[in-house]
Write a protein that holds these residues in place. Structure first.
Motif, PDB file in Angstrom:
ATOM      1  N   CYS A 253      14.149 122.246 100.964  1.00 33.44           N
ATOM      2  CA  CYS A 253      13.181 121.426 100.243  1.00 33.44           C
ATOM      3  C   CYS A 253      13.713 119.999 100.197  1.00 33.44           C
ATOM      4  CB  CYS A 253      12.971 121.976  98.836  1.00 33.44           C
ATOM      5  SG  CYS A 253      11.671 121.109  97.953  1.00 33.44           S
ATOM      6  N   ALA A 254      12.894 119.052 100.618  1.00 37.73           N
ATOM      7  CA  ALA A 254      13.331 117.660 100.750  1.00 37.73           C
ATOM      8  C   ALA A 254      13.548 116.958  99.415  1.00 37.73           C
ATOM      9  CB  ALA A 254      12.307 116.884 101.570  1.00 37.73           C
ATOM     10  N   SER A 255      13.006 117.505  98.339  1.00 41.51           N
ATOM     11  CA  SER A 255      13.114 116.835  97.038  1.00 41.51           C
ATOM     12  C   SER A 255      12.895 117.846  95.921  1.00 41.51           C
ATOM     13  CB  SER A 255      12.064 115.725  96.934  1.00 41.51           C
ATOM     14  OG  SER A 255      12.051 115.170  95.633  1.00 41.51           O
ATOM     15  N   PRO A 256      13.573 117.668  94.793  1.00 40.78           N
ATOM     16  CA  PRO A 256      13.310 118.536  93.652  1.00 40.78           C
ATOM     17  C   PRO A 256      12.042 118.143  92.890  1.00 40.78           C
ATOM     18  CG  PRO A 256      15.020 116.971  93.084  1.00 40.78           C
ATOM     19  CD  PRO A 256      14.689 116.751  94.540  1.00 40.78           C
ATOM     20  N   VAL A 257      11.397 117.048  93.287  1.00 45.16           N
ATOM     21  CA  VAL A 257      10.180 116.570  92.638  1.00 45.16           C
ATOM     22  C   VAL A 257       8.986 116.965  93.515  1.00 45.16           C
ATOM     23  CG1 VAL A 257       8.982 114.527  91.762  1.00 45.16           C
ATOM     24  CG2 VAL A 257      11.472 114.660  91.646  1.00 45.16           C
ATOM     25  N   CYS A 258       7.892 117.382  92.884  1.00 43.03           N
ATOM     26  CA  CYS A 258       6.782 117.981  93.623  1.00 43.03           C
ATOM     27  C   CYS A 258       6.125 117.067  94.668  1.00 43.03           C
ATOM     28  CB  CYS A 258       5.728 118.526  92.665  1.00 43.03           C
ATOM     29  SG  CYS A 258       4.994 117.298  91.572  1.00 43.03           S
ATOM     30  N   SER A 259       5.740 115.864  94.320  1.00 42.35           N
ATOM     31  CA  SER A 259       5.004 115.016  95.266  1.00 42.35           C
ATOM     32  C   SER A 259       5.821 114.640  96.505  1.00 42.35           C
ATOM     33  CB  SER A 259       4.478 113.761  94.574  1.00 42.35           C
ATOM     34  OG  SER A 259       3.542 114.109  93.578  1.00 42.35           O
ATOM     35  N   PRO A 260       7.090 114.216  96.369  1.00 44.10           N
ATOM     36  CA  PRO A 260       7.864 113.923  97.578  1.00 44.10           C
ATOM     37  C   PRO A 260       8.067 115.151  98.469  1.00 44.10           C
ATOM     38  CG  PRO A 260       8.934 112.964  95.659  1.00 44.10           C
ATOM     39  CD  PRO A 260       7.810 113.816  95.159  1.00 44.10           C
TER      40      PRO A 260
ATOM     41  N   VAL B 211       7.093 108.393  99.469  1.00 47.25           N
ATOM     42  CA  VAL B 211       6.722 109.045  98.215  1.00 47.25           C
ATOM     43  C   VAL B 211       8.023 109.511  97.577  1.00 47.25           C
ATOM     44  CG1 VAL B 211       5.440 110.923  97.130  1.00 47.25           C
ATOM     45  CG2 VAL B 211       4.482 109.753  99.120  1.00 47.25           C
ATOM     46  N   HIS B 212       8.411 108.868  96.481  1.00 45.12           N
ATOM     47  CA  HIS B 212       9.702 109.151  95.863  1.00 45.12           C
ATOM     48  C   HIS B 212       9.608 109.824  94.511  1.00 45.12           C
ATOM     49  CE1 HIS B 212      11.708 106.812  98.927  1.00 45.12           C
ATOM     50  NE2 HIS B 212      10.783 105.888  98.764  1.00 45.12           N
TER      51      HIS B 212
ATOM     52  N   ALA C  14      -4.489 125.612 106.705  1.00 44.43           N
ATOM     53  CA  ALA C  14      -5.257 125.682 105.466  1.00 44.43           C
ATOM     54  C   ALA C  14      -4.421 125.125 104.322  1.00 44.43           C
ATOM     55  CB  ALA C  14      -5.640 127.125 105.166  1.00 44.43           C
ATOM     56  N   HIS C  15      -5.103 124.556 103.354  1.00 37.85           N
ATOM     57  CA  HIS C  15      -4.452 124.098 102.122  1.00 37.85           C
ATOM     58  C   HIS C  15      -5.163 124.759 100.961  1.00 37.85           C
ATOM     59  CE1 HIS C  15      -3.016 121.650  98.831  1.00 37.85           C
ATOM     60  NE2 HIS C  15      -4.275 121.440  98.503  1.00 37.85           N
ATOM     61  N   SER C  16      -4.379 125.293 100.035  1.00 36.34           N
ATOM     62  CA  SER C  16      -4.940 125.883  98.832  1.00 36.34           C
ATOM     63  C   SER C  16      -4.079 125.486  97.652  1.00 36.34           C
ATOM     64  CB  SER C  16      -4.973 127.413  98.976  1.00 36.34           C
ATOM     65  OG  SER C  16      -5.413 127.997  97.784  1.00 36.34           O
ATOM     66  N   GLY C  17      -4.668 124.833  96.673  1.00 36.32           N
ATOM     67  CA  GLY C  17      -3.928 124.472  95.478  1.00 36.32           C
ATOM     68  C   GLY C  17      -3.913 122.984  95.208  1.00 36.32           C
ATOM     69  N   LYS C  18      -2.811 122.540  94.635  1.00 38.06           N
ATOM     70  CA  LYS C  18      -2.666 121.147  94.214  1.00 38.06           C
ATOM     71  C   LYS C  18      -2.275 120.279  95.415  1.00 38.06           C
ATOM     72  CE  LYS C  18       1.058 120.098  91.734  1.00 38.06           C
ATOM     73  NZ  LYS C  18       1.983 119.876  90.633  1.00 38.06           N
ATOM     74  N   TRP C  19      -3.033 119.237  95.704  1.00 38.13           N
ATOM     75  CA  TRP C  19      -2.712 118.309  96.796  1.00 38.13           C
ATOM     76  C   TRP C  19      -1.894 117.159  96.225  1.00 38.13           C
ATOM     77  CZ3 TRP C  19      -1.843 118.045 101.600  1.00 38.13           C
ATOM     78  CH2 TRP C  19      -1.877 116.839 102.297  1.00 38.13           C
ATOM     79  N   GLN C  20      -2.420 116.420  95.318  1.00 42.27           N
ATOM     80  CA  GLN C  20      -1.748 115.358  94.578  1.00 42.27           C
ATOM     81  C   GLN C  20      -1.045 114.336  95.475  1.00 42.27           C
ATOM     82  OE1 GLN C  20       0.593 116.929  91.383  1.00 42.27           O
ATOM     83  NE2 GLN C  20       0.150 115.214  90.086  1.00 42.27           N
ATOM     84  N   LEU C  21      -1.615 114.064  96.634  1.00 41.01           N
ATOM     85  CA  LEU C  21      -1.122 113.009  97.524  1.00 41.01           C
ATOM     86  C   LEU C  21      -2.255 112.047  97.844  1.00 41.01           C
ATOM     87  CD1 LEU C  21       1.075 115.172  99.908  1.00 41.01           C
ATOM     88  CD2 LEU C  21       1.880 113.524  98.208  1.00 41.01           C
TER      89      LEU C  21
END
Length: 135
Positions: A24-31, A47-48, A84-91
């Motif tokens: 996982c590239a980051s412990p934060v969801c959006s990055p 996206v940081h 496919a994408h399912s769920g939160k996008w938030q980008l």
């Protein structure tokens, strides 16, 4: 007995490959979420930190934080892949499918779909993926 009976989802899973390790590239969801489709580290895609969703930051209509980057889902359909994408996008704007995604089921804010049911958006969503639900 499983909670949901989903043969349309179980079949590709049974015929697919199991990956037991993941970076996982980051412990934060959006990055981390931005790194998956771009294949880039947060320092490369910009996206940081957590990006606020629709209910937290006002409208995201027309906002696409990753617009300058190629997405893996855009590059691999020539080899027979479908995304496919399912769920939160938030980008950015979740109303329309991001480039390269064949199926899109998203909600506009960071909350669970049960709390933002009115905010769900679907584009080319496959029907009957879950054929029955047990009580």
């Amino acid at each position: 007995m499983p909670e949901r009976i989903s043969p349309a989802l179980d079949q590709p899973g049974a015929a697919g490959r199991e990956f037991t390790e993941f970076f996982c590239a980051s412990p934060v969801c959006s990055p981390a979420r931005a790194s998956l489709p771009t294949g880039r580290m947060p320092s490369a895609h910009g996206v940081h930190y957590w990006i606020r969703g629709e209910s937290d930051a006002g409208s995201t209509r027309g906002v696409h934080y990753l617009k300058p980057f190629s997405f893996t889902p855009e590059l691999l359909p020539a080899s027979g892949y479908s995304y496919a994408h399912s769920g939160k996008w938030q980008l950015g704007d979740a109303r329309e499918a991001a480039p390269g995604f064949n199926r899109w089921f998203s909600h506009l804010s960071g909350g669970a779909p049960t709390t933002v049911r009115q905010s769900l958006t679907m584009a080319n969503c496959a029907p009957n993926l879950v054929t029955s639900v047990t009580p």
